[in-house]
Write an enzyme that holds these catalytic residues in place. Structure first.
Site, PDB file in Angstrom:
ATOM      1  CB  ILE B 268     -37.954  -3.995 -24.948  1.00 13.15           C
ATOM      2  CG1 ILE B 268     -37.590  -2.811 -25.827  1.00 13.15           C
ATOM      3  CG2 ILE B 268     -38.785  -3.560 -23.751  1.00 13.15           C
ATOM      4  CD1 ILE B 268     -38.794  -2.209 -26.544  1.00 13.15           C
ATOM      5  CB  CYS B 330     -36.787   1.274 -16.483  1.00 16.71           C
ATOM      6  SG  CYS B 330     -38.520   1.268 -16.987  1.00 16.71           S
TER       7      CYS B 330
END
Lengths: 550, 650
Positions: B268, B330
């Site tokens: 992110i 993930c």
């Protein structure tokens, strides 16, 4: 010369044809004087590929054992691969193709041999004559005249026999002006803006030289286009620096002192090998099979193609803005006035004049502003993106123009009568064609080659309803307005229809196009039905009323 | 604050003078003088950053950047006022309690029943039934009914029938934040499934019997296949680094019959920086082509989008073509996993490409599985490092697919843009909080309204005119080109330069076709009416009566249809790169000066951010650029009373 001499091996069997997104096909390869013909052996669904030799840009050969491979790169950017068994056959075919695709005599080109298979409804050579254009102009203004000064191409070899000039300037003065302009390309009318009577003229650079020569007649000529008390703009398509350097070679630009009513603006539009290299790099980027996004974007950027698009469009918008917004007349020129000048004047007309956004009007624009105006098509389009030889005169000037038109079309998808296919078709025919339209470098050469007598015009073929229907934009709704495109980088895109045409799957996009057409067709059918019913109802009611009255 | 100037980003010469108001929920700029009030409304929750720039002679500039990519530049005459506005906005843009958010005060004037209906529009139990579960292989587990096992998971979780509560709980203990493998998509044609989880706590050597059993159960739920793909969507390096922290990835040796695969999607933080860089490029004033392309490349944004899409394509291929089930994870399994699972579902199942299906998809893979909307989109004041455009990337991926498959989606670009807008707007309760648990505690459904019902009500605006349920592109799995077709991925100016109308095509094919279709529908109806009337007339002529009244009817009908015919001309915009016209005489061009003004007429719209119509029209129109027929309005256009020279900024 006989073509047969050049064809060492006219036919080869068991040849495999490879194209992206298609399975390999096996078949027979034939060479004729002007075509490479491949036909698959499958009886049920025989497939034929006809390729004009003049469409071949470059050819490479490779051998693995006795299997030879020829890679043919075409001017329309397609790449095909032929696997030919037998080293000798392969070598023969390769050298034949090479010889046939690089014929140096124009009169050996296919247009001189092509016999049309269609009925000629209208002779395209006579579709767009300067007299007709002038007639249109005369209906709105009487300030201009048709001059036959160049009848024998004696004053300016790259101009057509007749040109439109200000009425107040006689032929004698024109002769003097011609001496003062590069290649004798004196200022002539390019476009008359009916809305406010402003005009766009084009010419070549003035030959001021280092000592600041002047020409009173030249000044008088261009001043004749100004309204009393109004100023005009000279758009020089070179940077100030380049224009200044041109003085050393006898060229130059209009000095403020001698043209006080004119304001000069320099817009840098690249020419010649810079553009050609840009095209080569762009096509290389598009054909790059690497898996890396960064590399794609940096190659796209490094090609500078979109930068050129932006520059050309910006200059054209500027010219259009001066005319429509500032209410000023404009003179456009670069050095010779045969390349960037024509890009600017023709694009400005597309922005300003709704007529140029129709099929017929666009054809007329190409004829007026490119063919008659003396854009050297034969030199510029001799080679395309795969050329190895570095010749000086090739440049994708016309392709850049078409790309700019496509950019405007993309931003105004409902304002053009033609579609993207129409532009792609013009690109193809400018580089390789069975028609004589784009042969030669100017009207003078075309006249000497007797093209109108000996070859078929592209327009004779295009302007038949069977062909036209392919090029019509289903979304078209006549738009009488000036259309101002955006020239911001976010608004300009790669013209996928040309540059990715052979290396992206287009099935889904084609389907979308069909869907669009069928939506609109259905709507029109319904409209017709409703109208018919309304009429019928109206008639019946009148009948009814009449009966009532009786 | 009065005498505030609102600057136009594309041209510094254009500015509107007006008054700035701050309300509890919005920043409102009202332009002076004009007859039709031109207003710009910005929700506080949309504000991403406020920047006070150095005071100049003309005043104190304030730059407001919004999460929907609007950038507003104000110049406030008094430094003190500017400071006050700045301080207030900083506070208002960063609420600390959920109750401060707009959805708790937003009232679309629906009664309680309508609101409840709205929330029922998307029903996940129904969705899993549609997929074909529960069945012989899959069941609902109530192991998480009080969020006892995993507080970021929904209460209803679908797991293999052979996975007992013991296995689930055991597996959950071996997974980050206890996010155990659960069903995301089931393909009833071949029993292959997509499951999702977080990373295993494997460290360098740890293993967990229950987790191994769990994966085996998933594999066995697909009897047609003898192995299971485990897809770790992180770059290998990141996954390896996690091992040092006792996390990591599955060891193929410990699990029977799995094929393990890394797919390098960045985290992110990389994505946040990438977007930041791309937005800087979008914000450049008159950039050159090179500036733009170089900046775009340098941001890496399209590369990331492509990585996400390629991962989705890989999974869709495994499920559809190989018939192999896939487990995706993930790190925590709520960002990249959500992206990839939803892309794969979208490719696999045409239902998700319908409007309703797309809502269901977001509800399934994002909302229910605990995508941290509040943290990622900064709804409440929080850690700026948690913010990242995760769902934005998914939405862009959908747009990229729409560009490649123009007939495959029932909805259009506007639908995506409005969803993105409302993810940040906090006008509806759907995307509040970080998990289902938090939303239930807040009683979101009783206190706020659902976006889906709002979009559904206006669905006519969001239709793709090229979509046909029986079209070949709407059937089966979508198979986009994989690498090396980098050029298929394009910059989305409709999103990132959404408010620079001047950059977009001036005529919209979508709007045009929608208008044509609307007209077609009316024509169909009229045709029916006419036919009927013709029949009646034929009868009545025999009877020879009452012709006159019908004639009146007919004239009414004609009037209606002429207004329908005037649909073609979408307004155009005069805009030019004025920077490139250095020679313009300053005395001229007043027309353009007044042309670009940021406005929105909100008084008549109860939905202040997006009045769909003003959003779609490229508002700016020059008087001289008007259709002479005067019929330049789409039937749906409601902006007739807005000035001719306004650009609509939602």
């Amino acid at each position: 010369m006989e073509f047969a001499e050049l064809i060492k091996t006219p036919r080869a069997d068991n040849v495999a044809l490879h194209r992206p997104f298609y399975p390999a096909v096996e078949g027979t390869l034939c060479l004729t004087g002007h075509h490479l013909i491949f036909s698959s052996r499958r009886q049920d669904n025989a497939e034929e590929l006809w390729l004009l030799h003049s469409n071949i840009d470059s050819i490479e050969k490779r051998f693995v054992g006795s299997l030879g491979t020829i890679i043919i790169k075409c001017k329309d950017l397609r790449i095909i691969q032929l696997d030919i068994p037998g080293m000798e056959e392969c070598l023969n075919i390769a050298s034949s193709i090479e010889a046939l695709s690089t014929l140096d005599s124009v009169t050996l080109m296919y247009p001189f041999f092509y016999r049309p298979m269609f009925e000629i409804v209208e002779d395209g050579w006579r579709s767009f004559l300067p007299d007709q254009e002038f007639e249109l102009l005369s209906s709105v203004t009487d300030e201009w005249r048709l001059s036959c000064i160049n009848k024998e191409f004696s004053v300016c070899p790259s101009y057509p026999p007749v040109v439109i000039v200000p009425k107040s300037i006689d032929d004698e003065a024109l002769r003097k002006v011609a001496m003062f302009r590069h290649g004798s390309r004196f200022p002539v009318l390019s476009y008359y803006h009916k809305k406010n009577g402003m005009v766009m003229m084009r010419s070549s650079q003035p030959l001021t030289g280092t000592n600041g020569r002047r020409c009173k007649e030249d000044e008088k000529l261009i001043n004749a286009t100004l309204r009393p008390g109004k100023r005009g703009y000279i758009i020089d398509t070179r940077s100030l620096n380049v224009a200044q350097q041109a003085r050393a070679k006898g060229g130059g630009f209009e000095q403020e002192a001698h043209y006080p009513q004119w304001r000069r603006i320099h817009k840098c539009i690249e020419r010649f090998n810079i553009l050609q290299e840009s095209l080569i790099k762009l096509v290389e980027a598009c054909n790059d099979q690497s898996h890396n996004m960064d590399r794609w974007l940096s190659k796209l950027e490094a090609s500078n193609w979109l930068t050129h698009i932006k520059e050309i469009l910006t200059a054209a918008c500027l010219a259009a803005q001066c005319i429509d917004r500032e209410g000023a007349s404009v003179l456009v020129h670069g050095t010779e006035g045969t390349d960037s000048t024509l890009q600017v004047t023709s694009l400005a007309q597309i922005i300003l004049d709704p007529r140029c956004r129709t099929i017929r009007g666009f054809e007329s624009l190409v004829v007026r502003e490119w063919l008659q105006a003396g854009h050297p098509f034969q030199q510029r389009c001799a080679q395309s993106a795969y050329s190895n030889s570095k010749q000086k005169w090739e440049a994708p000037v016309f392709l850049l123009f078409l790309d700019c038109v496509w950019q405007i079309l993309r931003q105004f998808p409902c304002s053009f009568e033609f579609n993207e296919q129409f532009l792609i078709m013009l690109f193809e025919h400018a580089y390789a064609s069975q028609f004589g339209t784009f042969l030669g470098n100017n009207e003078n050469e075309r006249f000497k080659l007797k093209l109108p007598q000996k070859t078929m015009s592209l327009w004779s073929w295009v302007n038949r309803s069977e062909e036209l229907s392919k090029f019509q934009n289903p979304l078209f709704e006549a738009n009488s307005l000036v259309i101002w495109p955006s020239v911001a980088p976010q608004s300009l895109q790669l013209w996928e229809g040309v540059f990715l045409r052979w290396n992206r799957p287009s099935k889904f996009l084609d389907e979308a196009q069909e869907e669009m057409i069928s939506i609109i067709r259905y709507n029109k059918e319904l409209q017709a039905k409703v109208n018919a019913l309304r009429r019928q109802l109206a008639e019946m009611e009148t009948d009814g009323r009449m009966q009532e009255n009786l | 604050v009065e005498n505030v100037r609102l600057l136009d980003r594309l041209s510094s010469r254009k500015a509107a003078l007006g008054t700035l108001y701050l309300t509890a929920t919005h920043v409102i700029f009202v332009e002076n003088g004009s007859e039709a009030r031109k207003e710009t409304w910005v929700l506080h929750s949309q504000i991403s950053s406020i920047e006070k720039q150095a005071t100049t002679a003309t005043g104190c500039p304030l730059l407001i950047r919004c999460k929907n990519f609007q950038v507003i530049q104000l110049v406030i005459p008094q430094e003190r006022d500017c400071h006050d506005v700045y301080i207030s906005l900083i506070r208002l843009a960063r609420p600390v309690k959920y109750e401060e958010l707009y959805c708790f005060s937003f009232n679309p004037k629906l009664d309680k029943e309508e609101r409840e209906q709205g929330w029922k529009l998307v029903d996940l139990t129904e969705e899993y039934n549609r997929m074909g579960v529960p069945n012989n292989y899959w069941q609902i587990s109530d192991v998480n009914r009080d969020y006892g096992v995993c507080d970021s998971y929904p209460t209803e979780v679908y797991v293999p029938k052979s996975a007992t509560a013991h296995i689930i709980v055991g597996s959950s203990k071996f997974r980050s934040r206890r996010r155990f493998p659960a069903l995301s998509y089931y393909c009833k044609d071949n029993n292959a499934s997509i499951c999702r989880s977080s990373q295993p706590l494997s460290g360098f050597s740890a293993r967990c019997l229950e987790d191994e059993q769990m994966l085996q159960a998933i594999r066995k739920a697909n009897p047609g296949s003898d192995f299971l793909y485990v897809v770790d969507t992180r770059p290998k390096l990141n996954a390896m680094a996690n091992r040092a922290a006792g996390k990591g990835y599955e060891n193929e040796d410990n699990y029977s019959n799995i094929k393990f695969q890394f797919i390098g999607i960045e985290n992110i933080h990389v994505m946040r920086n990438s977007l930041q860089k791309m937005l800087e490029v979008c914000e450049l004033k008159s950039p050159s082509m090179s500036d733009f392309l170089w900046g775009l490349e340098n941001s890496g944004w399209l590369k990331h989008i492509k990585a996400i899409m390629d991962a989705g394509i890989f999974i869709a291929k495994a499920v559809a073509e190989e018939g192999v089930s896939v487990l995706v994870h993930c790190s925590d399994g709520w960002d990249r996993t959500a992206q990839v699972c939803s892309v794969a579902s979208l490719l696999l199942d045409p239902y998700y490409r319908t409007m309703k299906g797309f809502m269901v998809l977001i509800e399934k893979d994002w909302v229910s599985f605990g995508h941290k909307f509040n943290h990622r989109y900064g709804n409440l004041d929080g850690d700026p490092k948690e913010i990242s455009p995760v769902i934005d990337q998914f939405i862009e991926g959908v747009w990229q697919l729409m560009e490649q498959f123009p007939c495959a989606f029932e909805f259009n670009e506007r639908f995506l843009i409005h969803i993105q807008h409302h993810i940040y707007s906090c006008q509806f309760g759907n995307f509040l909080c970080n998990s289902q648990k938090e939303r239930r505690e807040l009683k979101i459904q009783e206190r706020t309204y659902s976006l889906w019902a709002h979009l559904w009500k206006n669905r006519a605006d969001y239709l793709n005119p090229l979509y046909r349920p029986d079209h070949s592109q709407t059937q089966g799995t979508l198979r986009p080109q994989m690498a090396p077709c980098n050029f298929l991925y394009k910059f989305w100016s409709g999103m990132y330069n959404r408010f620079e109308k001047g950059l977009h095509p001036r005529q919209s094919v979508t709007d045009y076709l929608m208008a044509v279709k609307e007209e077609t529908q009316q024509l169909e109806e009229e045709l029916e009416v006419l036919r009927e009337r013709l029949m009646n007339l034929q009868k009545s002529q025999i009877n020879d009566n009452k012709v006159k009244s019908k004639r009146q009817d007919r004239s009414k009908e004609l009037g209606l249809s002429t207004s329908n015919n005037s649909l073609a001309n979408t307004p155009q915009e005069y805009s030019n790169d004025l920077k490139s016209f250095p020679s313009r005489s300053p005395s001229q061009g007043d027309e353009e000066d007044s042309a670009l003004i940021l406005t929105q007429d909100n008084l008549k719209s109860s939905d202040p951010d997006l009045s769909a119509n003003s959003d779609q029209e490229s508002g700016v129109e020059d008087l001289s650029c008007r259709s002479p027929s005067g019929g330049g309005c789409l039937p749906s256009e409601d902006s007739g009373k807005d000035s001719d020279e306004a650009v609509f900024l939602a």
